[in-house]
Design an enzyme around this catalytic site. Structure first.
Site, mmCIF file in Angstrom:
data_model
loop_
_atom_site.group_PDB
_atom_site.id
_atom_site.type_symbol
_atom_site.label_atom_id
_atom_site.label_comp_id
_atom_site.label_asym_id
_atom_site.label_seq_id
_atom_site.Cartn_x
_atom_site.Cartn_y
_atom_site.Cartn_z
ATOM 1 C CB CYS A 69 -0.918 -0.015 1.224
ATOM 2 S SG CYS A 69 -2.011 1.417 1.254
ATOM 3 C CB CYS A 73 -1.697 4.178 7.965
ATOM 4 S SG CYS A 73 -2.795 4.694 6.624
ATOM 5 C CB CYS A 76 -1.004 0.189 8.361
ATOM 6 S SG CYS A 76 -1.661 -1.145 7.325
ATOM 7 C CB CYS A 113 -15.447 -7.776 8.088
ATOM 8 S SG CYS A 113 -16.740 -7.636 9.311
ATOM 9 C CB CYS A 144 -18.593 -5.388 6.718
ATOM 10 S SG CYS A 144 -17.741 -3.833 7.103
ATOM 11 C CB CYS A 204 -18.445 -0.353 10.093
ATOM 12 S SG CYS A 204 -17.243 -1.077 11.231
ATOM 13 N NE ARG A 276 -17.111 -5.232 14.917
ATOM 14 C CZ ARG A 276 -17.215 -4.566 13.751
ATOM 15 N NH1 ARG A 276 -16.153 -4.174 13.116
ATOM 16 N NH2 ARG A 276 -18.401 -4.314 13.240
HETATM 17 N N1 SAM Z 1 -6.886 0.220 3.315
HETATM 18 C C1 SAM Z 1 -8.137 0.479 3.887
HETATM 19 C C2 SAM Z 1 -8.141 1.703 4.786
HETATM 20 O O1 SAM Z 1 -7.094 2.099 5.262
HETATM 21 O O2 SAM Z 1 -9.219 2.256 4.977
HETATM 22 C C3 SAM Z 1 -8.741 -0.694 4.638
HETATM 23 C C4 SAM Z 1 -7.869 -1.593 5.503
HETATM 24 S S1 SAM Z 1 -7.180 -0.832 6.942
HETATM 25 C C5 SAM Z 1 -5.944 -1.992 7.386
HETATM 26 C C6 SAM Z 1 -8.473 -0.948 8.138
HETATM 27 C C7 SAM Z 1 -8.226 -0.440 9.544
HETATM 28 O O3 SAM Z 1 -7.444 -1.380 10.271
HETATM 29 C C8 SAM Z 1 -7.457 0.853 9.749
HETATM 30 O O4 SAM Z 1 -8.232 1.993 9.522
HETATM 31 C C9 SAM Z 1 -7.080 0.735 11.214
HETATM 32 O O5 SAM Z 1 -8.072 1.297 12.033
HETATM 33 C C10 SAM Z 1 -6.986 -0.775 11.449
HETATM 34 N N2 SAM Z 1 -5.601 -1.187 11.739
HETATM 35 C C11 SAM Z 1 -4.606 -1.365 10.846
HETATM 36 N N3 SAM Z 1 -3.457 -1.704 11.447
HETATM 37 C C12 SAM Z 1 -3.714 -1.740 12.777
HETATM 38 C C13 SAM Z 1 -2.916 -2.011 13.936
HETATM 39 N N4 SAM Z 1 -1.626 -2.295 13.835
HETATM 40 N N5 SAM Z 1 -3.504 -1.965 15.141
HETATM 41 C C14 SAM Z 1 -4.824 -1.680 15.251
HETATM 42 N N6 SAM Z 1 -5.625 -1.400 14.201
HETATM 43 C C15 SAM Z 1 -5.081 -1.419 12.981
HETATM 44 FE FE1 SF4 Z 2 -2.865 1.252 3.366
HETATM 45 FE FE2 SF4 Z 2 -2.774 0.187 5.768
HETATM 46 FE FE3 SF4 Z 2 -3.277 2.776 5.509
HETATM 47 FE FE4 SF4 Z 2 -5.133 0.966 4.746
HETATM 48 S S1 SF4 Z 2 -4.377 1.337 6.825
HETATM 49 S S2 SF4 Z 2 -4.485 2.769 3.617
HETATM 50 S S3 SF4 Z 2 -3.790 -0.686 4.005
HETATM 51 S S4 SF4 Z 2 -1.366 1.732 4.955
#
Ligand code: SAM
Ligand code: SF4
Ligand code: DTB
Length: 349
Positions: A69, A73, A76, A113, A144, A204, A276
């Protein structure tokens, strides 16, 4: 056995959520600062007035497309900006997805989901997502998806395909957001949520706590969520899962009771939302999870995996729910019973 039920929210009905009360950050902070027992009592009162007692919604999660990606973030593991152990993968094929959905249903999940890495879906992937929604829906599961930012027309197409919920988190407070993510901003998130709402898909939306934010910033996240008009039907509260190779890998875990307080405050200010207890739950242990249920959590991720990390063990979850006398939500279109758990009693309905 239920004290003065006012309205029982059923997972299968389309809810008209009430106009939200306006929740300023200051009032939310006052809730956080209540004596713990008083906060639990207030949360339990709101919970029991809005939901049947002792029911928990079970959501199974799958990663349709993982890693690579371009967003940054900070939490992530799937971002190319960080050096993590995640191996990028192409989109799963339909058979694999449907096999996972069937298994989730057999194990008693209410909702399936599906997450995908990326800032927003490209056209080719998006056409596949529409097919996937139709196929999973045909199995009798609620659906979802979380695919990143959506255009108006994409939200409408997902609705037409039968998507029940779209997950898109605000993640943190507006003033902390830029510390965590630089490749998009808060308004982008709110705009996508507006398009999802306009298309008639249930929202959600929640966030992650324990990313180094202050309590006031946690309150500011909750204020943003509660002041959405209407507030989200489902609110995932994630505890940061610190991942090796991400900028947040060494973040000190939050006091677990602060997680419980956050659940309780979310329950009080968004009375009819499913709250949740999401990522990071397994690490909290059974006693804290039991407190979260007491605080008004009525939804969990259920199944071996989240997106790239391990979830709580499904058999241990069944044992925990049985020990606490909690049962899966009864959705009219989900016939599966959870193995090893008592049948529903129907006097609450
Ligand atoms: N890429 C899309 C987005 O960012 O909207 C969908 C997938 S993203 C991984 C979905 C959510 O997972 C993020 O918004 C975040 O809240 C959660 N998430 C990701 N990594 C995480 C982590 N290490 N600990 C807790 N929540 C996490
Ligand atoms: Fe990409 Fe992870 Fe951010 Fe979703 S949360 S946009 S997968 S970096
Ligand atoms: C949400 O709020 N939490 C889920 C779901 N929505 C998509 C994701 C949690 C991901 C935890 C880290 C991982 O497994 O990669």
């Amino acid at each position: 056995m239920t004290s003065q039920p006012i309205h029982f929210y059923r997972p299968s009905e389309t809810v008209d959520l009430p106009e939200p009360e306006v929740w300023p950050v200051k009032e939310i902070l006052e809730l956080y600062e209540l004596p713990f027992t008083e906060l639990m009592f207030r949360a339990q009162e709101v919970h029991r007035a809005n939901f049947p007692s002792g029911q928990v919604e079970l959501n199974s999660l799958i990663s349709l497309k993982t890693g690579a990606c371009t967003e940054d973030c900070g939490y992530c593991p799937q971002s190319i900006h960080h050096n993590t152990d995640v191996t990028p993968s192409k989109m799963l094929d339909m058979e694999t997805i449907l096999a996972a959905a069937r298994r989730a249903k057999e194990l008693g999940a209410n909702r399936f989901c599906m997450g995908a890495s990326g800032r927003s879906p490209n056209d080719r992937d998006f056409r596949k997502y529409l097919k996937i929604v139709r196929a999973v829906k045909a199995l009798g599961l609620e659906t979802c998806m979380t695919l990143g930012m959506l255009k108006e027309e994409q939200a409408q197409q997902l609705k037409e395909a039968g998507l029940d919920y779209y997950n898109h988190n605000l993640d943190t407070s507006p003033d902390y957001y830029n510390t965590i993510i630089s490749t998009r901003n808060y308004k982008d998130r709110l705009d996508t949520l507006g398009r999802v709402r306009k298309a008639g898909i249930k929202v959600c939306c929640g966030g992650i706590i324990g990313m180094g934010e202050s309590r006031e910033q946690r309150a500011a996240l909750l204020s943003q969520l509660a002041n959405l008009n209407p507030y989200p039907e489902a609110v995932p509260i994630n505890h940061l899962v610190p991942i090796k190779g991400t900028p947040l890998e060494n973040m000190k875990p939050l006091d677990p009771l602060e997680f419980v307080r956050t659940i309780a405050v979310a329950r009080i200010i968004m009375p009819q939302a499913k709250v949740r207890m999401s990522a990071g739950r397994a690490e909290l242990g059974q006693a804290i999870q039991a407190l979260c249920f007491l605080a008004g959590a009525n939804s969990i991720f259920y199944g071996e995996k989240l997106l790239t990390t391990d979830n709580a063990d499904a058999a241990e979850d069944r044992a925990l729910l049985a020990k606490l006398g909690l049962k899966p939500f009864e959705a009219t279109d989900v016939k599966a019973r959870m193995p090893g758990l008592p049948e529903h009693d129907h006097h609450d309905h």
